[in-house]
Design a protein around this motif. Structure first.
Motif, PDB file in Angstrom:
ATOM      1  N   ALA A  35      36.782  72.934  48.028  1.00 13.42           N
ATOM      2  CA  ALA A  35      36.936  73.652  49.298  1.00 13.42           C
ATOM      3  C   ALA A  35      35.855  74.711  49.488  1.00 13.42           C
ATOM      4  O   ALA A  35      35.492  75.029  50.620  1.00 13.42           O
ATOM      5  N   ASN A  36      35.312  75.246  48.393  1.00  8.48           N
ATOM      6  CA  ASN A  36      34.306  76.305  48.519  1.00  8.48           C
ATOM      7  C   ASN A  36      32.873  75.772  48.484  1.00  8.48           C
ATOM      8  O   ASN A  36      31.932  76.547  48.455  1.00  8.48           O
ATOM      9  N   ALA A  37      32.692  74.462  48.484  1.00  5.95           N
ATOM     10  CA  ALA A  37      31.340  73.884  48.545  1.00  5.95           C
ATOM     11  C   ALA A  37      30.805  74.103  49.956  1.00  5.95           C
ATOM     12  O   ALA A  37      31.356  73.611  50.928  1.00  5.95           O
ATOM     13  N   ARG A  38      29.737  74.876  50.066  1.00  3.61           N
ATOM     14  CA  ARG A  38      29.218  75.247  51.383  1.00  3.61           C
ATOM     15  C   ARG A  38      27.896  74.569  51.723  1.00  3.61           C
ATOM     16  O   ARG A  38      27.563  74.397  52.876  1.00  3.61           O
ATOM     17  N   PHE A  39      27.116  74.216  50.706  1.00  2.88           N
ATOM     18  CA  PHE A  39      25.785  73.664  50.927  1.00  2.88           C
ATOM     19  C   PHE A  39      25.508  72.538  49.944  1.00  2.88           C
ATOM     20  O   PHE A  39      26.019  72.547  48.831  1.00  2.88           O
ATOM     21  N   ARG A  40      24.663  71.585  50.361  1.00  2.00           N
ATOM     22  CA  ARG A  40      24.205  70.521  49.466  1.00  2.00           C
ATOM     23  C   ARG A  40      22.680  70.630  49.365  1.00  2.00           C
ATOM     24  O   ARG A  40      21.996  70.799  50.364  1.00  2.00           O
ATOM     25  N   VAL A  41      22.169  70.525  48.152  1.00  2.89           N
ATOM     26  CA  VAL A  41      20.722  70.569  47.930  1.00  2.89           C
ATOM     27  C   VAL A  41      20.134  69.239  48.396  1.00  2.89           C
ATOM     28  O   VAL A  41      20.538  68.180  47.923  1.00  2.89           O
ATOM     29  N   THR A  42      19.188  69.304  49.330  1.00  2.00           N
ATOM     30  CA  THR A  42      18.623  68.081  49.889  1.00  2.00           C
ATOM     31  C   THR A  42      17.214  67.793  49.398  1.00  2.00           C
ATOM     32  O   THR A  42      16.797  66.640  49.358  1.00  2.00           O
ATOM     33  N   ARG A  43      16.453  68.830  49.046  1.00  2.00           N
ATOM     34  CA  ARG A  43      15.099  68.598  48.540  1.00  2.00           C
ATOM     35  C   ARG A  43      14.499  69.895  48.026  1.00  2.00           C
ATOM     36  O   ARG A  43      14.977  70.972  48.314  1.00  2.00           O
ATOM     37  N   GLN A  44      13.410  69.737  47.250  1.00  2.00           N
ATOM     38  CA  GLN A  44      12.624  70.886  46.828  1.00  2.00           C
ATOM     39  C   GLN A  44      11.406  70.931  47.732  1.00  2.00           C
ATOM     40  O   GLN A  44      10.703  69.936  47.899  1.00  2.00           O
ATOM     41  N   LEU A  45      11.193  72.065  48.349  1.00  2.00           N
ATOM     42  CA  LEU A  45      10.079  72.209  49.278  1.00  2.00           C
ATOM     43  C   LEU A  45       8.756  72.304  48.533  1.00  2.00           C
ATOM     44  O   LEU A  45       8.675  72.903  47.468  1.00  2.00           O
ATOM     45  N   ARG A  46       7.739  71.729  49.118  1.00  2.00           N
ATOM     46  CA  ARG A  46       6.377  71.853  48.595  1.00  2.00           C
ATOM     47  C   ARG A  46       5.670  72.951  49.367  1.00  2.00           C
ATOM     48  O   ARG A  46       6.107  73.343  50.444  1.00  2.00           O
ATOM     49  N   GLU A  47       4.579  73.408  48.845  1.00  2.00           N
ATOM     50  CA  GLU A  47       3.818  74.468  49.504  1.00  2.00           C
ATOM     51  C   GLU A  47       3.483  74.068  50.940  1.00  2.00           C
ATOM     52  O   GLU A  47       3.030  72.962  51.207  1.00  2.00           O
ATOM     53  N   GLY A  48       3.771  74.969  51.876  1.00  2.00           N
ATOM     54  CA  GLY A  48       3.490  74.721  53.283  1.00  2.00           C
ATOM     55  C   GLY A  48       4.605  74.025  54.046  1.00  2.00           C
ATOM     56  O   GLY A  48       4.573  73.963  55.260  1.00  2.00           O
ATOM     57  N   GLU A  49       5.605  73.486  53.350  1.00  2.00           N
ATOM     58  CA  GLU A  49       6.722  72.824  54.026  1.00  2.00           C
ATOM     59  C   GLU A  49       7.745  73.864  54.461  1.00  2.00           C
ATOM     60  O   GLU A  49       7.830  74.953  53.897  1.00  2.00           O
ATOM     61  N   SER A  50       8.529  73.487  55.460  1.00  2.00           N
ATOM     62  CA  SER A  50       9.610  74.357  55.903  1.00  2.00           C
ATOM     63  C   SER A  50      10.879  73.534  56.040  1.00  2.00           C
ATOM     64  O   SER A  50      10.847  72.308  55.997  1.00  2.00           O
ATOM     65  N   CYS A  51      11.973  74.224  56.230  1.00  2.00           N
ATOM     66  CA  CYS A  51      13.278  73.572  56.371  1.00  2.00           C
ATOM     67  C   CYS A  51      13.429  72.954  57.750  1.00  2.00           C
ATOM     68  O   CYS A  51      12.785  73.374  58.711  1.00  2.00           O
ATOM     69  N   ALA A  52      14.335  72.006  57.818  1.00  2.00           N
ATOM     70  CA  ALA A  52      14.741  71.458  59.107  1.00  2.00           C
ATOM     71  C   ALA A  52      15.572  72.520  59.829  1.00  2.00           C
ATOM     72  O   ALA A  52      16.129  73.424  59.194  1.00  2.00           O
ATOM     73  N   ARG A  98      14.007  81.269  42.431  1.00 11.18           N
ATOM     74  CA  ARG A  98      14.463  81.346  41.037  1.00 11.18           C
ATOM     75  C   ARG A  98      15.488  80.269  40.699  1.00 11.18           C
ATOM     76  O   ARG A  98      15.790  80.033  39.531  1.00 11.18           O
ATOM     77  N   PHE A  99      16.012  79.552  41.711  1.00 10.11           N
ATOM     78  CA  PHE A  99      16.959  78.474  41.483  1.00 10.11           C
ATOM     79  C   PHE A  99      16.282  77.108  41.365  1.00 10.11           C
ATOM     80  O   PHE A  99      16.941  76.105  41.153  1.00 10.11           O
ATOM     81  N   SER A 100      14.958  77.050  41.528  1.00 17.40           N
ATOM     82  CA  SER A 100      14.245  75.770  41.446  1.00 17.40           C
ATOM     83  C   SER A 100      13.788  75.491  40.021  1.00 17.40           C
ATOM     84  O   SER A 100      13.734  76.402  39.183  1.00 17.40           O
ATOM     85  N   ALA A 101      13.463  74.250  39.751  1.00 18.72           N
ATOM     86  CA  ALA A 101      13.044  73.859  38.408  1.00 18.72           C
ATOM     87  C   ALA A 101      11.781  74.585  37.960  1.00 18.72           C
ATOM     88  O   ALA A 101      11.650  74.983  36.815  1.00 18.72           O
ATOM     89  N   ASP A 102      10.859  74.790  38.899  1.00 20.68           N
ATOM     90  CA  ASP A 102       9.605  75.457  38.529  1.00 20.68           C
ATOM     91  C   ASP A 102       9.664  76.975  38.735  1.00 20.68           C
ATOM     92  O   ASP A 102       8.701  77.675  38.474  1.00 20.68           O
ATOM     93  N   LYS A 103      10.791  77.475  39.206  1.00 20.17           N
ATOM     94  CA  LYS A 103      11.017  78.912  39.458  1.00 20.17           C
ATOM     95  C   LYS A 103      10.021  79.472  40.471  1.00 20.17           C
ATOM     96  O   LYS A 103       9.804  80.669  40.544  1.00 20.17           O
ATOM     97  N   TRP A 104       9.415  78.603  41.264  1.00 16.51           N
ATOM     98  CA  TRP A 104       8.417  79.012  42.239  1.00 16.51           C
ATOM     99  C   TRP A 104       8.722  78.444  43.618  1.00 16.51           C
ATOM    100  O   TRP A 104       8.582  79.124  44.622  1.00 16.51           O
ATOM    101  N   SER A 105       9.126  77.178  43.701  1.00 26.77           N
ATOM    102  CA  SER A 105       9.345  76.495  44.963  1.00 26.77           C
ATOM    103  C   SER A 105      10.793  76.615  45.412  1.00 26.77           C
ATOM    104  O   SER A 105      11.689  76.354  44.619  1.00 26.77           O
ATOM    105  N   PRO A 106      11.026  77.006  46.654  1.00 25.93           N
ATOM    106  CA  PRO A 106      12.412  77.065  47.133  1.00 25.93           C
ATOM    107  C   PRO A 106      13.000  75.679  47.294  1.00 25.93           C
ATOM    108  O   PRO A 106      12.269  74.701  47.435  1.00 25.93           O
ATOM    109  N   THR A 107      14.308  75.580  47.278  1.00 27.03           N
ATOM    110  CA  THR A 107      15.000  74.328  47.542  1.00 27.03           C
ATOM    111  C   THR A 107      15.694  74.455  48.884  1.00 27.03           C
ATOM    112  O   THR A 107      16.020  75.540  49.335  1.00 27.03           O
ATOM    113  N   ALA A 108      15.896  73.323  49.530  1.00 30.75           N
ATOM    114  CA  ALA A 108      16.554  73.320  50.838  1.00 30.75           C
ATOM    115  C   ALA A 108      17.814  72.486  50.759  1.00 30.75           C
ATOM    116  O   ALA A 108      17.929  71.592  49.964  1.00 30.75           O
TER     117      ALA A 108
END
Length: 74
Positions: free
Chosen positions: A38-55, A64-74
């Motif tokens: 019931a408390n699941a609010r978001f699903r990880v859909t991809r790891q963003l690459r440099e210059g990419e943005s979210c839909a 800090r939650f990404s594998a490389d600790k540099w790229s955000p996840t969406a």
């Protein structure tokens, strides 16, 4: 029996996981939860690459939650 206290740091998010934010968006505290919970609010859909943005309407996690600790996840 008890073990020593450890701080493993934030979880590394992977595509397909579901999360909830126990903090604010400025101070994210993302926790992996079962996608059927019931408390699941978001699903990880991809790891963003440099210059990419979210839909539109998607949000990004702190890098800090990404594998490389540099790229955000969406």
């Amino acid at each position: 029996m008890i073990g020593p206290l450890t701080d493993d740091g934030p979880p590394t998010l992977t595509v397909g996981q579901c999360v909830r934010n126990a903090g604010s968006w400025e101070e994210q505290d993302l926790r992996v939860v079962d996608c059927g919970a019931a408390n699941a609010r978001f699903r990880v859909t991809r790891q963003l690459r440099e210059g990419e943005s979210c839909a539109p309407l998607d949000v990004t996690s702190d890098s800090r939650f990404s594998a490389d600790k540099w790229s955000p996840t969406a």
